[in-house]
Design a protein around this motif. Structure first.
Motif, PDB file in Angstrom:
ATOM      1  N   ASN A 183      -1.090  -0.701   7.504  1.00  0.00           N
ATOM      2  CA  ASN A 183      -2.172   0.104   6.941  1.00  0.00           C
ATOM      3  C   ASN A 183      -3.266   0.306   7.984  1.00  0.00           C
ATOM      4  OD1 ASN A 183      -3.774   1.394   4.890  1.00  0.00           O
ATOM      5  ND2 ASN A 183      -4.928  -0.507   4.706  1.00  0.00           N
ATOM      6  N   ASN A 184      -3.653  -0.776   8.649  1.00  0.00           N
ATOM      7  CA  ASN A 184      -4.731  -0.708   9.640  1.00  0.00           C
ATOM      8  C   ASN A 184      -4.300  -0.001  10.921  1.00  0.00           C
ATOM      9  OD1 ASN A 184      -6.427  -2.087   7.910  1.00  0.00           O
ATOM     10  ND2 ASN A 184      -5.839  -4.067   8.714  1.00  0.00           N
ATOM     11  N   CYS A 214       2.724  -2.794   4.585  1.00  0.00           N
ATOM     12  CA  CYS A 214       1.890  -3.999   4.618  1.00  0.00           C
ATOM     13  C   CYS A 214       0.468  -3.667   5.085  1.00  0.00           C
ATOM     14  CB  CYS A 214       2.513  -5.046   5.533  1.00  0.00           C
ATOM     15  SG  CYS A 214       2.584  -4.573   7.274  1.00  0.00           S
ATOM     16  N   ASP A 215      -0.432  -4.648   4.948  1.00  0.00           N
ATOM     17  CA  ASP A 215      -1.821  -4.450   5.354  1.00  0.00           C
ATOM     18  C   ASP A 215      -1.948  -4.189   6.848  1.00  0.00           C
ATOM     19  OD1 ASP A 215      -2.737  -4.757   2.767  1.00  0.00           O
ATOM     20  OD2 ASP A 215      -3.108  -6.909   2.987  1.00  0.00           O
ATOM     21  N   ASN A 216      -1.128  -4.844   7.666  1.00  0.00           N
ATOM     22  CA  ASN A 216      -1.185  -4.654   9.108  1.00  0.00           C
ATOM     23  C   ASN A 216      -0.853  -3.204   9.483  1.00  0.00           C
ATOM     24  OD1 ASN A 216      -1.480  -5.551  11.837  1.00  0.00           O
ATOM     25  ND2 ASN A 216       0.741  -5.551  12.001  1.00  0.00           N
ATOM     26  N   ASN A 251       0.842  -1.199   0.000  1.00  0.00           N
ATOM     27  CA  ASN A 251       0.000   0.000   0.000  1.00  0.00           C
ATOM     28  C   ASN A 251       0.870   1.238   0.000  1.00  0.00           C
ATOM     29  OD1 ASN A 251      -2.693  -1.378   0.677  1.00  0.00           O
ATOM     30  ND2 ASN A 251      -1.348  -2.143   2.266  1.00  0.00           N
TER      31      ASN A 251
END
Length: 91
Positions: free
Chosen positions: A30-31, A26-28, A15
């Motif tokens: 991102n959140n 990473c997605d983690n 991202n």
């Protein structure tokens, strides 16, 4: 390719980390970091919130975006925000 925030390997596409940090993440992360940081851009910050951000920056040496994110995800609780930043290794 590794995440520019946590340095773990990104298995899919990754991202865009702007405005939190330059690079791909990473997605983690991102959140945990980027989405809360982006949400802060649309929240009106009053004078009391500004004072808390400044105090947290003085306590931790972390950047403004990191402090705003920490306060946002901890419901503007200064002690919990300090611990959040410490746990993330941002100070």
């Amino acid at each position: 390719m590794n995440c520019c925030i946590c340095n773990k390997e990104i298995k899919k596409y990754g991202n865009n980390a702007e405005p939190f940090k330059k690079g791909t993440y990473c997605d983690n992360c991102n959140n945990q970091f980027v989405i809360p940081s982006r949400m802060l851009d649309i929240i009106i910050i009053n004078d009391d919130m500004k004072k808390q951000i400044k105090e947290l920056r003085n306590l931790t040496g972390a950047g403004m975006i990191e402090c705003k994110t920490a306060l946002f995800v901890t419901d503007w609780n200064l002690n919990r925000a300090y611990e959040w930043i410490k746990d993330k290794g941002l100070c």
